[in-house]
Design a protein around this motif. Structure first.
Motif, PDB file in Angstrom:
ATOM      1  N   LYS A   1       0.550  -1.036   0.495  1.00  0.00           N
ATOM      2  CA  LYS A   1       0.226   0.323   0.253  1.00  0.00           C
ATOM      3  C   LYS A   1       0.782   1.720  -0.218  1.00  0.00           C
ATOM      4  N   ILE A   2       1.729   1.057   0.933  1.00  0.00           N
ATOM      5  CA  ILE A   2       2.658   2.385   1.000  1.00  0.00           C
ATOM      6  C   ILE A   2       3.169   2.628  -0.689  1.00  0.00           C
ATOM      7  N   GLY A   3       3.903   1.771  -1.046  1.00  0.00           N
ATOM      8  CA  GLY A   3       4.516   1.716  -2.516  1.00  0.00           C
ATOM      9  C   GLY A   3       3.040   2.311  -3.027  1.00  0.00           C
ATOM     10  N   ALA A   4       1.897   1.656  -3.653  1.00  0.00           N
ATOM     11  CA  ALA A   4       1.333   2.596  -4.324  1.00  0.00           C
ATOM     12  C   ALA A   4       1.033   4.037  -4.115  1.00  0.00           C
ATOM     13  N   LEU A   5       0.603   3.797  -2.717  1.00  0.00           N
ATOM     14  CA  LEU A   5       1.003   5.108  -2.419  1.00  0.00           C
ATOM     15  C   LEU A   5       1.164   6.606  -3.268  1.00  0.00           C
TER      16      LEU A   5
ATOM     17  N   LEU B   1      10.602   2.727   8.849  1.00  0.00           N
ATOM     18  CA  LEU B   1      12.044   2.925   8.057  1.00  0.00           C
ATOM     19  C   LEU B   1      11.569   2.733   6.248  1.00  0.00           C
ATOM     20  N   PRO B   2      10.153   1.641   6.122  1.00  0.00           N
ATOM     21  CA  PRO B   2      10.133   1.874   4.475  1.00  0.00           C
ATOM     22  C   PRO B   2       9.530   2.615   4.086  1.00  0.00           C
ATOM     23  N   PHE B   3       8.938   3.435   5.380  1.00  0.00           N
ATOM     24  CA  PHE B   3       7.902   4.583   4.768  1.00  0.00           C
ATOM     25  C   PHE B   3       9.024   6.154   4.236  1.00  0.00           C
TER      26      PHE B   3
ATOM     27  N   GLN C   1       8.290  -5.892  -1.608  1.00  0.00           N
ATOM     28  CA  GLN C   1       8.102  -4.811  -3.049  1.00  0.00           C
ATOM     29  C   GLN C   1       8.253  -5.794  -4.066  1.00  0.00           C
ATOM     30  N   LYS C   2       8.474  -7.122  -3.872  1.00  0.00           N
ATOM     31  CA  LYS C   2       8.292  -8.045  -5.664  1.00  0.00           C
ATOM     32  C   LYS C   2       9.669  -7.705  -6.342  1.00  0.00           C
TER      33      LYS C   2
ATOM     34  N   CYS D   1       9.344   6.730   0.375  1.00  0.00           N
ATOM     35  CA  CYS D   1       9.159   8.508   0.014  1.00  0.00           C
ATOM     36  C   CYS D   1      10.390   9.116  -0.287  1.00  0.00           C
ATOM     37  N   MET D   2      11.790   8.206  -0.002  1.00  0.00           N
ATOM     38  CA  MET D   2      12.979   9.478  -0.653  1.00  0.00           C
ATOM     39  C   MET D   2      12.870   8.835  -1.973  1.00  0.00           C
ATOM     40  N   LYS D   3      13.003   7.397  -2.490  1.00  0.00           N
ATOM     41  CA  LYS D   3      11.951   7.328  -3.818  1.00  0.00           C
ATOM     42  C   LYS D   3      11.899   7.578  -4.821  1.00  0.00           C
TER      43      LYS D   3
END
Lengths: 862, 622
Positions: A753-757, A780-782, B421-422, A786-788
């Motif tokens: 979800k955070i990836g898609a958002l 940390l993934p957030f 993360q696929k 975000c940085m990505k």
């Protein structure tokens, strides 16, 4: 007369043979003795072992060249046919030892003849030609054409050319037909001879420049018949009063022609009829019973031999001729280098005396060879004369020549004793020579040993040295094999050290092929005997032997012999031919050659009904798996049947999954296929796969609904991608629904979800989500995501929320090195400090570097 | 139509370019493999000469790479090969040649294409051309039957085989380049490639003498050894009279050591293969780093085509660094850079004409060395970018944990995160399989979890791939409660904590800690012998065995003092560059006593290996 007696006789003869030898030298004039025009000699080869009751003249006779066998058939032409008395066909070796005989039950035979491979041709009146082997075993037959049936064959001739063995016939309708190769039968009907009302007085087959033609004589006229035309020819230089032609002879090599006329004149010339060699007049007017050429390769001298009932005449270029008295009916066999003459009691050889022999044996010869022979004799007598002779040769510097002459002459001698004395002389002479190459001597010794062995009475192949060279050792071995003289052939191979491959192995294989035809022995016995003898001899093809056994109708024996064949590649095709497919399959699998297995499997598939075929495969897992591979690419439906038969539900499940992708296009079809898969997976007790496939069906249905409702492609996306796509489009509710329905683990859902958002750049929603409950993946993934997406501002928000352990990493990510350093120092973690250091650049972060170095120093102090 | 022809011609151009290259590197090793290459070339020439007149070759595309290692294009040209096309359905492009020769693997689907080519040919009113077919490596009755069924078998004048089984790749390396060998053997029970392997070994023995000792481990190894013994009987002409070059043959099944290919290779060559993929000794690299450095045109036209380089021991520098741990490569490169620039500096000191002349004579060699150094520096930079990335590091950490036996029995966080993360599926599969192998299978719960995660993330179609991995034993359920891996690891010393990457003293440097099981087997066989590890051998799949092949008297070897034995290690199912490096390391060990030559069905890495096991299911088009 038995073998033993025959042998004894032969030995007895050997002693006096030299005495019997007749050497005749005809000289034209005593004043010029050096011009020797006709030198020939006649010596006895054998005293015939046969016990002929009838005269040769009453028989059809055929003798094969190169010392070949003799076939006799009592001429049933002349005598009245009495029922019940069928003629007897007999075959003898050249020494008269009977090889076989058979009572002739077929039609009237006109002519006998031998092929180049020593098969007997029996040409019948009706145009049928029957082929027998040396042992009177029928091989096959062919016909010389239908028109012969009515007109009958009146005369026939068998001839040999580069094309093979040919047959020419003359029919009652005075027409000629011929074939140049009986193994590749092409009949040629020769053109008609205009005005021919009766049979020609004589005719012959000529071969010129690879064209076979017929020369025939009708009275005083000569005609040449080629494929298309008939032409009249006249021999050059023939006297106009020569008379009618009554006999003709063509030389062994087709180069020369001799014509005998009713005035007793013999015209000799080239067979091209372009050149005359000579003419000779004799006192005889009656046509000779036989007339042949007596020549020798590479010799200028040529002579014609003509035979009447009691007289033999040798005529050459000179005016003189040589005459021999014949005690009995004799038969002439032209050879490459002379003429064989056999009768009821003897077998003789007439040939031109070779130069080397003549030089040595000529009376009072002073040739180096003659002197050397003399020297050696004296030496044996321990006489000093030996030295004198030797000196005489050496003085003329002719010793090498003398040795060469002796060696050569030895080759021409028939009598072992003479051969020996010549070779002894050569060997003696060699001692006084420095560098005489030994090959010729050694080779001659070897060859003579072989020749003497085969000339033996019991073998009866009187080959001369020249014939042997022409024939080659390979052909000679074949002939021995044909006569089933396997032990001798093997001895010769071993003696000449021929490679096993072309020598011993080949002969053993022939022996074995003969062995399998012996019907009186049991299969086991024969198979065992063959293996005993052949063992693992390289080059032996057991499959060839087996094939022969199969041809003789002995399938069981063939299988037994085939067991010894190490090459499966050879076993399999024959086993298939014998319809032993199961065995073939075993052998193919044993070989490891999968192509061979496939071949047999597909053969079986055509041969057996489906049920049996499957059952067979069942027993052979290797074949089964290969067939499965084949079906996978070629016959999918069969693959299903195979799995069905095995109750392999797992594979059936896989099969249906496969077909839901490859063969079904509509969703309903695919769902149905998948449902089949589910059923099979359950049967296979593979709960996981069954459930997973059920999920897949569920997903597929849902995707179609989504596709319909949202008008976007969803089908065949993975669950992950589907949910991702929904979030990307802001369909959070639906995403949540899938998340629950498919029990997606929290962690993964959060990542997703955070990836898609982030991709949607819906930072607000992300923050909301991050606060919805405690993140199962941490924060940390957030930061990373975000940085990505290059949103440092948002990232910083989450950096503050990460767990203490991840704080350094988070600060580094959002490029807050100072805070990262603080966190690291707080943790007193040197690794973290180094990590921060590695991100520092001297220009901008000097304060940070300083701070860390201080902290590190402090840690060190402690 | 024209486009098709054009594209084929272009294809031919590419083939031509790939066909350069010398063969000096093949004779550099202990066993001179040039003889094998020569035998291959001779056979090829003989076949080409059978088809008199001008020729065009139609290629089964897969074969061009391997053929390039045997013969250059110039050899074909010398034998009147004027055109080359790739095998495609439809009509053959026009070519004014007398002969059309198909070079193909014996596969049914290719036969159908050939039949189509031949049948459509007749309709064109082009001059009559002779057709021939060359099967590589073996003629097949099955294929000929198919051609017969299609009614074209009679069209071929020559139908022959070209026994290209083992292709020399380097002085000590032979490969059959049979892509699907592992899948066929272990998944489909199709042992065709093993038959070819046995044939290849027979050819090798015909050239290099009978190998007196055969050792093996695994079912396939047993099968190959059996076939060899059988084929020896089948050979006519009996005894081989060549003095044996190899002392020992070691046949190893890939499934004896499923672990090594799964782990990331850390040698230079291994990493190049992992990241860019080496194909038939060639690698294609991103061009940016190879831009020609010319003054004044700074980055004006960057090359867009990938840079293609051949990698083999013919290149001195590469031979030196290929088998080093990547961490030891950079220092070698910088050392070399100093030496070379020093060498170029020499010219300033060259005073006399003689000195200048000497300098100039060395120039070509120095320039070659410089460009080689430049290339490898660029490659090293490319690789370093990747190996220093966090993800590479994390991945490696997890791999090493598994291999050293840490937490192999539960779901791994990193793996889970990667799935979430696929990350590329193959990476995931490598990790999961690695964990399974290091744990002698996974518990039902763990296995099902991974599988579910994979199916949900990457798609349900991968259920068949997972099934394949299970069939191959890469992924499995822990059946017995006992985990054998720790015992094997300890007995065979598969994990070494004190690894020295710079100056290694053990083969474990190739994976920075993990010593490949396969190579340990070879090492232990040489000294002290397998008897010492009977227990472990029993834990590994398949039988282990020893066979002796009788040598005729006079050919028995009398070893000189200090002379090394030569062992041929044949990996059935593939070998990685790291394993090769480890064997080369053993060859070079001073007191090793054994030198190794390596043969394999295919040069593999974890990625292409797993890929070969994947079931490619494409959803139907709508």
């Amino acid at each position: 007369m038995g073998f033993i007696a025959g042998l004894g006789l032969a030995e007895g003869m050997a002693l006096e043979l030299t005495g019997k030898e007749e050497r005749v030298i005809a000289l034209r004039s005593l004043t010029s003795p050096l011009v020797c025009l006709l030198c020939c000699r006649k010596f006895e080869l054998y005293s015939m072992a046969w016990n002929l009751k009838e005269d040769l003249r009453d028989c059809l006779v055929a003798a094969a060249p190169y010392g070949g066998p003799i076939a006799l058939m009592k001429n049933n032409f002349r005598k009245e046919k009495s029922p019940g008395s069928r003629p007897l066909l007999e075959i003898y070796s050249a020494s008269g030892v009977p090889l076989a005989s058979v009572l002739w039950k077929s039609g009237q035979v006109v002519q006998l003849g031998w092929t180049a491979s020593e098969d007997l041709l029996c040409i019948q009146e009706d145009g049928t030609v029957l082929i027998y082997n040396l042992f009177c075993e029928f091989k096959r037959h062919f016909s010389m054409g239908n028109e012969v049936l009515q007109n009958h064959v009146r005369e026939a001739k068998v001839f040999h050319t580069e094309y093979g063995t040919g047959v020419a016939i003359l029919t009652g309708a005075h027409r000629f037909s011929l074939t140049t190769n009986i193994d590749d039968l092409k009949l040629r009907r020769m053109p008609e001879v205009p005005g021919l009302q009766k049979l020609p007085s004589c005719w012959a087959v000529l071969s010129q420049d690879r064209v076979t033609i017929i020369l025939l004589a009708v009275g005083q006229d000569l005609y040449l018949l080629d494929n298309t035309s008939c032409s009249v020819v006249t021999p050059p230089g023939i006297s106009p009063h020569a008379g009618a032609y009554v006999q003709m002879a063509v030389s062994f090599n087709y180069c020369y022609l001799a014509l005998f006329t009713d005035t007793g004149s013999i015209w000799m010339g080239t067979s091209s009829l372009k050149e005359k060699l000579g003419e000779f007049s004799c006192d005889f007017r009656t046509p000779p019973r036989q007339m042949v050429w007596c020549t020798r390769p590479r010799s200028k001298q040529r002579a014609v031999v003509a035979a009447w009932d009691r007289r033999l005449l040798v005529a050459g270029k000179s005016k003189e001729c040589i005459q021999f008295i014949l005690d009995e009916d004799s038969y002439l066999v032209p050879e490459l280098d002379g003429v064989r003459i056999f009768s009821r009691t003897t077998h003789e050889f007439l040939h031109e005396i070779p130069e080397a022999s003549e030089e040595i044996f000529k009376i009072a010869s002073m040739a180096p060879g003659a002197l050397l022979l003399e020297a050696q004799r004296e030496y044996e007598k321990q006489s000093q004369k030996a030295d004198e002779y030797l000196r005489e040769i050496k003085d003329q510097n002719l010793l090498a020549e003398a040795v060469r002459q002796c060696i050569e002459a030895a080759g021409y001698e028939h009598e072992p004793e003479t051969q020996k004395s010549l070779l002894r002389a050569a060997s003696f002479g060699k001692c006084f020579l420095d560098k005489f190459p030994p090959e010729s001597f050694v080779r001659t010794c070897r060859d003579l040993r072989v020749l003497n062995a085969i000339r033996d009475y019991q073998i009866g192949i009187p080959l001369t040295f020249a014939q042997y060279k022409q024939l080659t050792i390979e052909v000679l071995l074949d002939r021995l094999v044909l006569r089933r003289l396997y032990p001798l052939a093997i001895k010769i191979c071993e003696y000449l050290r021929l490679s096993e491959f072309q020598g011993v192995s080949r002969i053993l294989a022939h022996w074995a092929c003969y062995k399998v035809q012996q019907k009186d022995k049991s299969d086991e016995e024969v198979a065992h005997a063959i293996n005993q003898k052949l063992g693992d001899t390289p080059g032996i093809s057991y499959s060839e032997i087996a094939a022969r056994a199969y041809d003789c109708g002995r399938t069981e024996l063939a299988i037994k012999v085939l067991e010894y064949e190490p090459r499966s590649g050879e076993q399999v095709p024959l086993l298939l031919k014998m319809k032993k497919s199961q065995l073939a399959l075993n052998k193919a699998i044993e070989s490891g050659d999968t192509d061979l297995v496939y071949t047999v499997v597909l053969h079986l598939k055509n041969e057996l009904n489906r049920g049996t075929f499957f059952m067979t495969l069942q027993k052979q897992p290797v074949a089964l798996s290969l067939y499965r591979q084949f079906c996978k690419h070629q016959e999918l439906e069969t693959l299903k049947d195979l799995y069905n038969q095995d109750d392999d539900h797992q594979e059936l499940g896989n099969f249906h999954v496969h077909s839901s992708y490859s063969s079904e296009k509509r969703i309903e079809g695919r769902v149905a296929a998948l449902q089949n898969a589910v059923d099979e997976y359950y049967k296979a007790k593979n709960e996981f796969a069954a459930k997973a496939t059920e999920d897949q069906i569920k997903l597929l249905r849902m995707q179609r609904r989504l596709q319909d409702e949202l008008d976007k492609p969803y089908v065949d996306y993975s669950l992950h991608d589907t949910v991702y796509g929904l979030i990307l489009d802001g369909n959070h509710k639906r995403a949540e629904q899938l998340y629950r329905d498919f029990r997606i683990p929290d962690k993964r859902f959060w990542w997703l979800k955070i990836g898609a958002l982030a991709e949607r750049e819906d930072w607000e929603e992300m923050e909301k989500f991050s606060k919805s409950k405690k993140s199962p993946v941490g924060y940390l993934p957030f930061v990373e995501i975000c940085m990505k997406h290059h949103n440092r501002h948002e990232a910083k928000k989450y950096a503050a929320r990460v767990t203490p352990e991840q704080r350094v990493k988070a600060h580094i990510l959002v490029r807050e090195l100072d805070q990262a350093a603080d966190a690291a120092i707080e943790h007193k973690n040197e690794n973290e400090m180094n990590l921060v250091l590695s991100k520092c650049t001297a220009a901008t972060d000097s304060s940070v570097v300083e701070k860390i170095n201080r902290a590190k120093a402090q840690i060190l102090k402690k | 139509m024209e486009n098709l022809a054009e594209s084929r011609d272009r294809g031919c151009h590419v083939i031509g370019r790939a066909w350069r290259g010398m063969a000096a590197h093949l004779s550099s090793g202990r066993v001179n493999l040039t003889a094998l290459r020569e035998a291959g070339r001779r056979e090829l020439r003989e076949f080409l000469d059978k088809c008199a007149g001008s020729k065009a070759i139609v290629w089964d595309e897969y074969l061009t790479g391997p053929f390039g290692l045997i013969a250059q294009y110039s050899l074909l040209k010398e034998h009147e090969v004027e055109k080359m096309f790739t095998l495609k359905a439809g009509r053959l492009p026009p070519a004014d040649v007398k002969n059309i020769i198909f070079f193909v693997r014996p596969r049914l689907e290719l036969m159908d294409i050939i039949a189509e080519n031949v049948l459509s040919e007749d309709r064109v009113r082009s001059p009559l051309r002779d057709f021939h077919i060359l099967f590589v490596p073996r003629r097949s009755l099955l294929c000929e039957q198919r051609l017969k069924d299609q009614g074209v078998l009679g069209s071929f004048i020559h139908r022959e085989q070209y026994s290209l089984d083992l292709i020399p790749f380097d002085g000590d390396l032979l490969s059959m380049e049979s892509e699907s060998a592992f899948k066929e053997c272990y998944l489909e029970n199709d042992q065709t490639s093993l038959y070819h392997a046995a044939k290849g070994l027979m050819t090798l023995q015909a050239l290099y003498g009978t190998i007196p000792q055969i050792f093996g481990k695994g079912d396939c190894a047993r099968h190959v050894a059996n076939m060899m013994i059988r084929m020896k009987r089948e050979f006519p002409g009996g005894q081989n009279s060549i003095f044996p070059v190899f002392d020992t043959l070691l046949l190893l099944d890939r499934n004896v050591d499923l672990l090594s290919p799964l782990a990331t290779q850390l040698t230079y060559e291994g990493l190049i293969d992992e990241i860019y993929g080496i194909q038939n000794t060639y690698v294609k690299l991103p061009p940016e780093k190879f831009a020609p450095k010319k003054q004044g045109e700074g980055g004006k036209d960057l090359p867009t085509e990938p840079k293609k380089l051949q990698l083999n021991s013919a290149e001195e520098l590469y031979a030196e660094i290929r088998d080093k741990n990547f961490n030891a490569v950079v220092s070698v490169l910088s050392k070399k850079a100093k030496i070379i620039s020093a060498a170029f500096e020499e010219r300033h000191h060259a005073k006399t004409v003689g000195e200048i002349k000497q300098f100039v004579s060395q120039l070509p060699h120095m320039q070659a060395a410089r460009s080689s150094l430049a290339n490898h520096t660029s490659i090293a930079e490319l690789i370093k970018d990747i190996t220093t990335s966090e993800d590479f590091f994390d991945n490696l950490t997890v791999e090493q944990e598994f291999m050293s036996g840490i937490d192999t029995d539960k779901v791994n966080n990193y793996t889970e995160d990667c799935i979430a993360q696929k990350h590329p599926l193959i990476k995931i599969l490598r990790l999961v399989c690695l964990q399974s192998v290091c744990n002698s299978g996974l518990k039902q719960k763990v296995l099902d979890h991974y599988k579910r995660e994979i199916l949900q993330t990457y798609g349900y179609e991968h259920i068949l791939t997972l099934n394949n991995l299970e069939k191959a034993g890469l992924l499995k359920l822990q059946t017995s409660s006992r985990n054998n891996y720790p015992t094997i690891r300890k007995t065979m010393r598969l994990w070494m904590d004190d690894v020295n990457e710079q100056n290694p003293n053990d083969i474990s440097y190739v994976y920075s800690g993990y010593a490949p099981l396969s190579v340990r087997l070879a090492q232990l066989l040489a000294r002290p012998g397998w008897r010492s590890i009977e227990e472990v051998l029993k834990m590994l799949p398949g039988p282990h065995f020893e066979e002796r092949q009788q040598l005729p008297t006079g050919l028995q070897k009398k070893r000189q003092q200090g002379e090394n034995r030569v062992t041929l290690v044949f990996f059935l199912g593939g070998v990685t560059y790291a394993e090769i490096a480890a064997l080369r390391f053993l060859s070079q060990m001073e007191d090793g006593g054994t030198e190794y030559v390596i043969a394999t069905t295919k040069l593999i890495n974890g990625t292409n290996w797993i890929k070969s096991l994947m079931e490619k299911l494409e959803p139907p088009p709508f």
